[in-house]
Design an enzyme around this catalytic site. Structure first.
Site, PDB file in Angstrom:
ATOM      1  N   ILE A  34       0.834  -1.197   0.000  1.00  0.00           N
ATOM      2  CA  ILE A  34       0.000   0.000   0.000  1.00  0.00           C
ATOM      3  C   ILE A  34       0.866   1.243   0.000  1.00  0.00           C
ATOM      4  CG2 ILE A  34      -1.717   1.314   1.299  1.00  0.00           C
ATOM      5  CD1 ILE A  34      -2.775  -1.295   0.154  1.00  0.00           C
ATOM      6  N   THR A  35       1.843   1.234   0.885  1.00  0.00           N
ATOM      7  CA  THR A  35       2.707   2.395   0.972  1.00  0.00           C
ATOM      8  C   THR A  35       4.023   2.007   1.619  1.00  0.00           C
ATOM      9  OG1 THR A  35       2.912   4.650   1.813  1.00  0.00           O
ATOM     10  CG2 THR A  35       1.714   3.120   3.173  1.00  0.00           C
ATOM     11  N   GLN A  36       5.008   2.832   1.407  1.00  0.00           N
ATOM     12  CA  GLN A  36       6.322   2.540   1.936  1.00  0.00           C
ATOM     13  C   GLN A  36       6.865   3.752   2.641  1.00  0.00           C
ATOM     14  OE1 GLN A  36       9.044   1.043  -0.988  1.00  0.00           O
ATOM     15  NE2 GLN A  36      10.634   0.697   0.539  1.00  0.00           N
ATOM     16  N   LEU A  42       3.975  -1.092   4.237  1.00  0.00           N
ATOM     17  CA  LEU A  42       2.619  -1.384   4.673  1.00  0.00           C
ATOM     18  C   LEU A  42       1.878  -2.149   3.585  1.00  0.00           C
ATOM     19  CD1 LEU A  42       0.646  -0.739   7.081  1.00  0.00           C
ATOM     20  CD2 LEU A  42      -0.431   0.808   5.454  1.00  0.00           C
ATOM     21  N   ASP A 166       4.315  11.973  15.313  1.00  0.00           N
ATOM     22  CA  ASP A 166       4.308  12.331  13.893  1.00  0.00           C
ATOM     23  C   ASP A 166       2.887  12.669  13.445  1.00  0.00           C
ATOM     24  OD1 ASP A 166       5.148  12.755  11.289  1.00  0.00           O
ATOM     25  OD2 ASP A 166       5.114  10.635  10.753  1.00  0.00           O
TER      26      ASP A 166
END
Lengths: 270, 208
Positions: A34-36, A42, A166
């Site tokens: 999905i994302t890095q 992920l 974050d």
């Protein structure tokens, strides 16, 4: 005389680290990336049954780190993220549930949250309004209410002794409401409808220090200002709702003023 | 009603999980004795179903046990005792057997068996063995049936989920709505409890 040419840089093909062995076994939905992030990958996959979607966060080994140190850091981070998530969930902070983990193999499996991150939804909304030629500050009830939910969610998290580390509008999901709110928040076509769910606790820690909480808010404020300049004026609504969300929040808001004056780092070292 | 065989996600096909749920079990004492005696014919996770909330609760334990077995880091004797241990929120193995395992007083029994390459039992074999040895009424391994067996107070006590209660109870306003859990009711409360239980299991021993 021959001119020397610099040797061509060998570009190694970018390789994604393979998944840990356990995820190479069959599943109805194979893990899809999905994302890095800088530290973790992920994936979307399934937990136990083909009907239960999950998010799989994998921290691959870092080849440039000493293996022993690498393993220790990875273990520590997986466990600390899982602990914080479990604590938040127990105390009623809206976060994904922890399903399973293997700190040695470097993965953490958590609840899959439907919906979209606040950053995208908010920008969609701002764009829509711009296209329709509606001026800022006019008829923005829904936005105000979203900001209040954000403030309450962050406040609730701080109240239970967790700082996120974050906070950005990319680390908050807007999940389609399971029960339609009485205030009409789930009206059809309302891109700002839904429940806030805080995500990505990879940098979170347990703290009740006003300084840490104020820095959390400051980071969100800065991220908000740069990601959604057209909605910056509404950040005060976030802070307003935050201020009412727990005892001691007003002290944090006072501290936020100091942090704004000097920036995120209190000490000038490092 | 027969046994249900489940291929869990992210486990090799060779490690099928077989589940059978019984109520009105009359020979728990005998079954318990077989485990204590280490009778090789009784390699099952025999779980007292009154401390099981749902299918996911039981399957999560099975998944963890098989995963730990594949990674060669079982903490207990075999994958079946490990399933019982995997239900535990802490590292005390003996205590986990007392809390989650079959006792002579057990009437609702969940039997789980994992086929492994070294002992590839078939569903038919397992079913006929259980039918012969368990004196009880076999029922569907479903959330609906499990719910009728769960002792929620005991589950909350074991997982120490009494005091906090999700934080949204006690009339406190939820973060996202005006009503908190409010009208959403028992079903949601149970779902939330299940999630907290899964979290405690995943974090076994690492919470402090």
């Amino acid at each position: 005389m021959e001119t020397e040419t610099i040797p061509a840089i060998e570009t190694a093909p970018i390789e994604r680290p393979p998944l840990p062995p356990v995820f190479q076994y069959p599943s109805a939905v194979p893990p899809s990336l999905i994302t890095q992030g800088a530290e973790a990958l992920l994936y979307r996959s399934t937990y136990l049954l083909p009907t239960l979607p999950c998010a799989l966060k994998y921290r691959p080994p870092k080849p440039y780190r000493h293996p022993t140190l690498d393993l220790r850091l990875t273990k520590h981070r997986i466990l600390s993220e899982a602990r914080v998530l479990a604590k938040c969930r127990r105390e009623g902070v809206p976060v994904p549930a922890v399903y399973a983990l293997d700190e040695t193999a470097g993965w953490l499996m958590i609840e899959w949250i439907e919906g979209e991150v606040v950053r995208i939804r908010l920008n969609e909304w701002l764009q829509q309004r711009k296209d329709e030629g509606i001026a800022e500050g006019v008829d923005d009830d829904r936005l105000v209410r979203l900001m209040e939910r954000v403030g309450r969610a962050v406040g609730r998290m701080h109240a239970v002794g967790v700082v996120h580390g974050d906070l950005t509008t990319s680390n908050m999901m807007l999940r389609p409401g399971r029960h339609a709110g009485p205030d009409g928040d789930s009206a059809v076509g309302d891109v700002l409808a839904g429940d806030i769910v805080l995500i990505d606790f990879g940098l979170a820690s347990q703290s009740t220090q006003d300084e840490d909480r104020a820095v959390d808010l400051y980071v969100l404020e800065r991220a908000f200002g740069s990601t959604h300049p057209r909605a910056e004026s509404l950040f005060k609504v976030v802070l307003g709702a935050y201020g009412k969300s727990f005892k001691g929040a007003d002290v944090v808001l006072k501290r936020l003023e100091d942090v704004r004056m000097r920036g995120r780092k209190r000490s000038m070292l490092g | 009603m027969a046994l249900e065989s489940i291929a869990l996600e992210h486990l090799p096909a060779s490690h099928t999980v077989h589940t059978a749920l019984f109520r009105n079990v009359k020979n728990a004492s005998f079954l318990h004795q077989q485990l204590l005696a280490g009778n090789k014919d009784f390699e099952y996770a025999l779980i007292d179903a009154s401390v099981i909330m749902s299918r996911l609760h039981a399957l999560a334990a099975a998944y963890r046990a098989v995963n730990d077995s594949l990674e060669s880091r079982l903490r207990s004797r075999n994958v079946h005792s490990e399933i019982v241990f995997s239900l535990s929120p802490n590292n005390n193995i003996a205590e986990s057997f007392r809390r989650f395992g079959i006792t002579p007083q057990t009437t609702n029994l969940l039997a789980i068996k994992v086929s492994t390459p070294s002992s590839p039992a078939t569903a038919t074999e397992i079913q006929s063995h259980l039918s012969k040895e368990v004196d009880g009424e076999q029922v569907e391994f479903s959330d609906e049936v499990l719910q009728t067996m769960t002792d929620l107070a005991r589950v909350k006590k074991i997982y120490k989920l009494n005091s906090t209660g999700g934080g949204n109870n006690g009339g406190k306003k939820g973060v996202n709505g005006t009503s908190g859990l409010g009208a959403s009711g028992l079903e949601d409360e149970r779902k939330e409890l299940e999630i907290l239980v899964l979290g405690s299991m995943a974090l076994r021993g690492a919470t402090n």
